[in-house]
Design a protein around this motif. Structure first.
Motif, mmCIF file in Angstrom:
data_model
loop_
_atom_site.group_PDB
_atom_site.id
_atom_site.type_symbol
_atom_site.label_atom_id
_atom_site.label_comp_id
_atom_site.label_asym_id
_atom_site.label_seq_id
_atom_site.Cartn_x
_atom_site.Cartn_y
_atom_site.Cartn_z
ATOM 1 N N ALA A 43 1.191 -1.112 0.079
ATOM 2 C CA ALA A 43 0.288 0.119 0.339
ATOM 3 C C ALA A 43 0.786 1.053 -0.482
ATOM 4 N N PRO A 44 0.152 2.268 -0.509
ATOM 5 C CA PRO A 44 1.718 3.540 -0.471
ATOM 6 C C PRO A 44 1.206 4.172 0.836
ATOM 7 N N PRO A 45 1.764 4.840 1.108
ATOM 8 C CA PRO A 45 2.478 5.536 2.407
ATOM 9 C C PRO A 45 1.044 6.853 2.472
ATOM 10 N N PRO A 46 0.531 7.558 3.605
ATOM 11 C CA PRO A 46 -0.131 7.520 3.973
ATOM 12 C C PRO A 46 -0.092 9.385 3.293
ATOM 13 N N GLU A 47 -0.915 10.242 2.850
ATOM 14 C CA GLU A 47 -1.052 11.842 2.311
ATOM 15 C C GLU A 47 -0.930 12.204 3.868
ATOM 16 N N VAL A 90 -11.853 -3.145 20.653
ATOM 17 C CA VAL A 90 -11.259 -1.605 19.180
ATOM 18 C C VAL A 90 -10.336 -2.117 18.360
ATOM 19 N N VAL A 91 -10.315 -3.716 18.709
ATOM 20 C CA VAL A 91 -9.339 -4.637 17.526
ATOM 21 C C VAL A 91 -10.567 -4.851 16.406
ATOM 22 N N GLY A 92 -10.622 -4.357 15.285
ATOM 23 C CA GLY A 92 -11.403 -4.995 14.256
ATOM 24 C C GLY A 92 -11.182 -5.706 13.664
ATOM 25 N N ASN A 93 -12.520 -6.439 12.599
ATOM 26 C CA ASN A 93 -12.011 -7.047 11.493
ATOM 27 C C ASN A 93 -11.420 -6.362 10.446
ATOM 28 N N THR A 94 -10.979 -5.535 10.171
ATOM 29 C CA THR A 94 -10.822 -4.455 9.302
ATOM 30 C C THR A 94 -9.948 -5.866 7.500
ATOM 31 N N ALA A 95 -9.205 -6.283 8.882
ATOM 32 C CA ALA A 95 -8.066 -6.929 7.125
ATOM 33 C C ALA A 95 -8.773 -8.158 6.379
ATOM 34 N N PHE A 96 -9.694 -8.746 6.962
ATOM 35 C CA PHE A 96 -10.769 -9.912 6.211
ATOM 36 C C PHE A 96 -11.768 -9.622 5.647
ATOM 37 N N LEU A 97 -12.232 -8.753 6.477
ATOM 38 C CA LEU A 97 -13.506 -8.397 6.556
ATOM 39 C C LEU A 97 -14.243 -6.778 6.296
ATOM 40 N N GLY A 98 -13.175 -5.521 6.765
ATOM 41 C CA GLY A 98 -13.691 -4.884 5.973
ATOM 42 C C GLY A 98 -13.053 -3.769 5.328
ATOM 43 N N ALA A 99 -12.081 -4.685 4.825
ATOM 44 C CA ALA A 99 -10.942 -3.926 3.597
ATOM 45 C C ALA A 99 -11.937 -4.236 1.984
ATOM 46 N N PRO A 100 -12.320 -5.628 1.986
ATOM 47 C CA PRO A 100 -13.003 -6.370 0.988
ATOM 48 C C PRO A 100 -14.686 -5.369 1.077
ATOM 49 N N LEU A 101 -15.107 -5.351 1.977
ATOM 50 C CA LEU A 101 -16.233 -5.282 1.759
ATOM 51 C C LEU A 101 -16.059 -3.206 1.334
ATOM 52 N N ALA A 102 -15.188 -2.030 2.310
ATOM 53 C CA ALA A 102 -14.729 -1.042 1.232
ATOM 54 C C ALA A 102 -15.374 -0.823 0.398
ATOM 55 N N GLY A 107 -15.130 0.907 -4.839
ATOM 56 C CA GLY A 107 -14.225 0.798 -5.516
ATOM 57 C C GLY A 107 -12.867 0.210 -4.988
ATOM 58 N N PRO A 108 -12.019 0.228 -6.265
ATOM 59 C CA PRO A 108 -10.669 -0.761 -5.725
ATOM 60 C C PRO A 108 -9.881 0.775 -5.566
ATOM 61 N N SER A 109 -10.325 1.854 -5.860
ATOM 62 C CA SER A 109 -9.840 3.095 -5.271
ATOM 63 C C SER A 109 -9.230 3.708 -3.886
ATOM 64 N N VAL A 110 -10.540 2.350 -3.389
ATOM 65 C CA VAL A 110 -10.622 3.654 -1.765
ATOM 66 C C VAL A 110 -9.233 1.865 -0.884
ATOM 67 N N SER A 111 -8.596 1.003 -1.880
ATOM 68 C CA SER A 111 -8.233 0.310 -0.940
ATOM 69 C C SER A 111 -7.022 1.287 -0.226
ATOM 70 N N GLY A 112 -6.364 1.775 -0.646
ATOM 71 C CA GLY A 112 -4.707 2.486 0.189
ATOM 72 C C GLY A 112 -5.487 2.966 1.483
ATOM 73 N N LEU A 113 -6.537 3.356 1.442
ATOM 74 C CA LEU A 113 -7.107 4.244 2.534
ATOM 75 C C LEU A 113 -7.497 2.779 3.886
ATOM 76 N N ALA A 114 -8.321 2.072 3.108
ATOM 77 C CA ALA A 114 -8.967 0.599 4.055
ATOM 78 C C ALA A 114 -7.125 0.439 4.303
ATOM 79 N N ALA A 115 -6.159 0.222 3.627
ATOM 80 C CA ALA A 115 -4.853 -0.787 4.102
ATOM 81 C C ALA A 115 -4.250 0.725 5.227
ATOM 82 N N GLY A 116 -4.162 1.760 5.377
ATOM 83 C CA GLY A 116 -4.073 2.612 6.364
ATOM 84 C C GLY A 116 -4.880 2.087 7.649
ATOM 85 N N VAL A 117 -6.354 1.564 7.670
ATOM 86 C CA VAL A 117 -6.264 1.380 8.965
ATOM 87 C C VAL A 117 -6.378 0.555 9.094
ATOM 88 N N ILE A 118 -6.165 -0.313 7.963
ATOM 89 C CA ILE A 118 -5.311 -1.829 8.457
ATOM 90 C C ILE A 118 -4.210 -1.305 9.820
#
Length: 295
Positions: A43-47, A90-102, A107-118
């Motif tokens: 994933a790209p680094p956050p702005e 506080v620790v969510g299923n962001t990698a298995f469930l959240g990112a694919p749901l987002a 759309g695919p353009s938000v994958s970098g944003l989701a990776a930052g949260v993960i």
């Protein structure tokens, strides 16, 4: 389906208790670390604006972890139960469930944003939660607890993934392919292990477990997304990031939490029940959150 399969093979003794422990060890030491290294490392680094939102997300979770510890102390729960409930809250299923749901919603353009949260989930939040768990279960000084926390394979893998992201270093192709195969196995093996734990411990929560389980569910499914929405908005993060952050904040407890809680505290069975109940309830709450943030 995978949770049900794990419960069946455990209840029928096809998978013995020692085998369940083996599955959990695989997820903890190989599968989930590989997933974090690959998902974060590519994933790209956050702005700057997104970085402010990530800080707000992390601060929200740490505050709620503190709430869980305070409630546990007031209710005179054991240190492991308080910290285990806090981690589950506080620790969510962001990698298995959240990112694919987002990605499916926005759309695919938000994958970098989701990776930052993960990354925040499994570097910052998991580190604080593991530190609290180590410190409250007699692991020794806070310094020693934090040292053990950063040597935890999940936290260490998240840090490595974040380093790869910021430096732009690419792993050798054979190593990357091997990690990809292990990463693909993390979620199904973790869910089977979770189902096996439920199958072996198929009992109603005891009266003493109801409070910690209820607190963890309330924090994860209600308080976390609400507080993240407020905090990220005040931080001035972009609306697109706010939508992703709130959606991922509302994800149920990560499968990995019950493995960590079982290994380091006395809240393993309770954490497994939080994961299962939270996943069931989130089938109704996540679509509502997605509809609200997509407007």
């Amino acid at each position: 389906m995978l949770i049900a399969a794990g419960a069946v093979i455990a209840r029928t003794r096809l998978l013995p208790r020692e085998g369940v422990k083996g599955l959990s060890v695989y997820v903890l030491w190989l599968g989930f670390p590989a997933l974090l290294i690959r998902s974060l490392g590519t994933a790209p680094p956050p702005e700057p604006a997104m970085a402010r939102g990530l800080v707000a997300y992390g601060v929200s979770a740490v505050l709620l972890l503190g709430v869980a510890l305070a409630v546990g102390r007031f209710a005179r729960w054991s240190g492991g139960t308080s910290s285990g409930a806090g981690m589950a809250g506080v620790v969510g299923n962001t990698a298995f469930l959240g990112a694919p749901l987002a990605v499916s919603v926005f759309g695919p353009s938000v994958s970098g944003l989701a990776a930052g949260v993960i990354a925040v989930d499994f570097v910052v939040i998991m580190a604080f939660a593991m530190g609290a768990m180590q410190a409250t279960t007699g692991a020794g000084s806070v310094r020693l607890a934090l040292g053990r926390t950063f040597l935890n394979p999940v936290v260490a893998a998240a840090i490595l993934g974040a380093v790869l992201s910021f430096t732009g270093v690419q792993l050798p192709v054979p190593l990357a392919r091997g990690l990809d195969m292990m990463a693909a196995s993390a979620s199904p093996v973790g869910l089977v292990a979770l189902g096996a734990v439920i199958g072996l411990e198929a009992k109603r929560p005891t009266r003493g477990e109801l409070g910690p389980i209820g607190l963890a569910l309330g924090l994860k499914l209600v308080a976390m997304p609400a507080l993240v929405w407020v905090a990220v908005t005040l931080a001035g993060a972009p609306p697109a990031f706010r939508a992703i952050a709130v959606l991922l904040a509302g994800c149920p407890t990560a499968v990995n939490v019950f493995i960590q809680a079982g290994a380091y505290s006395d809240f393993g069975r309770g954490a497994a029940q939080v994961v299962v109940l939270g996943t069931l309830v989130s089938a109704a709450t996540l679509p509502l959150i997605a509809a609200a943030v997509a407007e």
